[in-house]
Design an enzyme around this catalytic site. Structure first.
Site, PDB file in Angstrom:
ATOM      1  N   ALA A   1       0.809  -1.217   0.000  1.00 25.71           N
ATOM      2  CA  ALA A   1       0.000   0.000   0.000  1.00 25.71           C
ATOM      3  C   ALA A   1       0.842   1.268   0.000  1.00 25.71           C
ATOM      4  O   ALA A   1       0.313   2.365   0.073  1.00 25.71           O
ATOM      5  CB  ALA A   1      -0.917  -0.012   1.220  1.00 25.71           C
TER       6      ALA A   1
ATOM      7  N   ASP B   1      12.029   5.008   3.684  1.00 22.91           N
ATOM      8  CA  ASP B   1      11.113   4.150   4.447  1.00 22.91           C
ATOM      9  C   ASP B   1      11.771   3.630   5.719  1.00 22.91           C
ATOM     10  O   ASP B   1      11.243   3.779   6.823  1.00 22.91           O
ATOM     11  CB  ASP B   1      10.670   2.936   3.613  1.00 22.91           C
ATOM     12  CG  ASP B   1       9.616   3.292   2.586  1.00 22.91           C
ATOM     13  OD1 ASP B   1       9.490   4.479   2.266  1.00 22.91           O
ATOM     14  OD2 ASP B   1       8.929   2.371   2.111  1.00 22.91           O
TER      15      ASP B   1
END
Ligand code: PMV
Length: 312
Positions: free
Chosen positions: A102, A150
């Site tokens: 996602a 990330d």
């Protein structure tokens, strides 16, 4: 049993541009988390570790797993880094409430949770810098040449203004941010989206560079606004960032539709978040508009809707 966890993340500004040395802003999402539990195993021998992930229906032994298996890689790399071996057979069980594919950093969150739990099992409190670099090695398996945003935001669990290869700038939000997220229902590997932008950059370098520069400009402005608590134009800049991501070819009709629904229902702004070509749309809402935006997305059949309040 030794447990540890790590949050999801969202990229608020600057995805893709960050691959080309421009800045990006990412925020941790403390309410969505991956967790890992390390415990002695009733099966196996000393030194052997069973890796279990119910979410991905994984049950493998470390010594039998391919070296590029993400769960095996993070386990092996962590043990090597801390110079330890399992004194008894172990079982590491991973769990996560982060939607997969996602753009919310589920892979990096699992890596950080696992490293942290393995460290704790051996009585070590691994530093965010170590956790981030261990997770980065696994990000390379996932998508080739990641910028590192990330693993950074997830390991530090702080908002980050990130420029690849430069000193890290962690910051705090002056005011909380309220976001409604919706999944487009499509999942495309990050590497595919990154390659698509690279192809465009090769075919139309000037056009692509101009898009990346404008994204960088928005990111700089947003960073200043977030730190000063002046959020009035943040939504407008998110909309523009989305348009620029469309120009880079990484949006989809489903993502565009979610953006339009959120904005029409009163969101201050909305954009895809992460690599795109699927994954999530994030929309900036206020207490007075949150419910209307949520309902509009629900009625439009958006999947995996969630509301998050980011105050870090
Ligand atoms: O979908 P994600 O969370 O993996 O986002 C990747 C962000 C990119 O900028 C597209 C790639 C990168 O390495 O930063």
């Amino acid at each position: 049993m030794t447990r540890a966890d790590a949050p999801a993340k969202m990229i608020l500004f600057g995805e893709h541009a960050v691959v080309y040395g421009r800045p990006a802003i990412a925020l941790p999402l403390p309410d969505l988390r991956a967790s890992a539990a390390v415990e002695p195993n009733t099966r196996g021998e000393a030194g052997q570790i069973e890796l279990i992930s119910p979410v991905t229906a994984t049950d493998i032994w470390l010594h039998e797993a391919p070296s590029n298996h993400p769960l095996a890689a993070i386990t092996k790399n962590t043990l090597t880094r801390i110079e330890r071996t399992a004194p008894v057979p172990l079982r590491i069980t991973v769990d996560s409430t982060i939607p997969l594919g996602a753009g919310l950093g589920s892979g990096a969150a699992v890596s950080v949770a696992m490293s942290r739990a393995i460290g704790r099992y051996f009585g070590l409190d691994l530093e965010p810098e170590t956790l981030s670099s261990l997770a980065y090695e696994v990000e390379i398996i996932h998508h080739g040449s990641p910028s590192g945003i990330d693993n950074t935001v997830i390991a530090y669990e702080k908002p980050v203004f990130f420029i690849r290869g430069k000193t890290l700038e962690l910051f705090s939000l002056d005011k909380p941010i309220s976001v409604v997220l919706a999944h487009s229902g499509q999942v495309t590997p990050t590497a595919t989206a990154v390659r698509k932008v690279r192809d465009l950059h090769e075919r139309k370098p000037e056009f692509t560079e101009a898009c990346l520069d404008e994204i960088a400009d928005l990111t700089h402005r947003a960073y200043k606004a977030l730190r000063g608590g002046k959020l009035d134009q943040l939504g407008e800049w998110m909309n523009r960032n989305h348009t620029l991501l469309q120009s880079l070819g990484v949006s989809t009709p489903a993502l565009d539709n979610l953006v339009e629904i959120a904005v029409s229902a009163g969101a201050r702004g909305a954009k895809l978040s992460g690599a795109g070509l699927g994954g999530c749309m994030i929309s900036l809402v206020e207490p007075g508009t949150r419910e209307a935006v949520f309902q509009a997305l629900l009625e439009a059949g958006a999947s995996q809707l969630c509301q998050v309040e980011v105050q870090v």
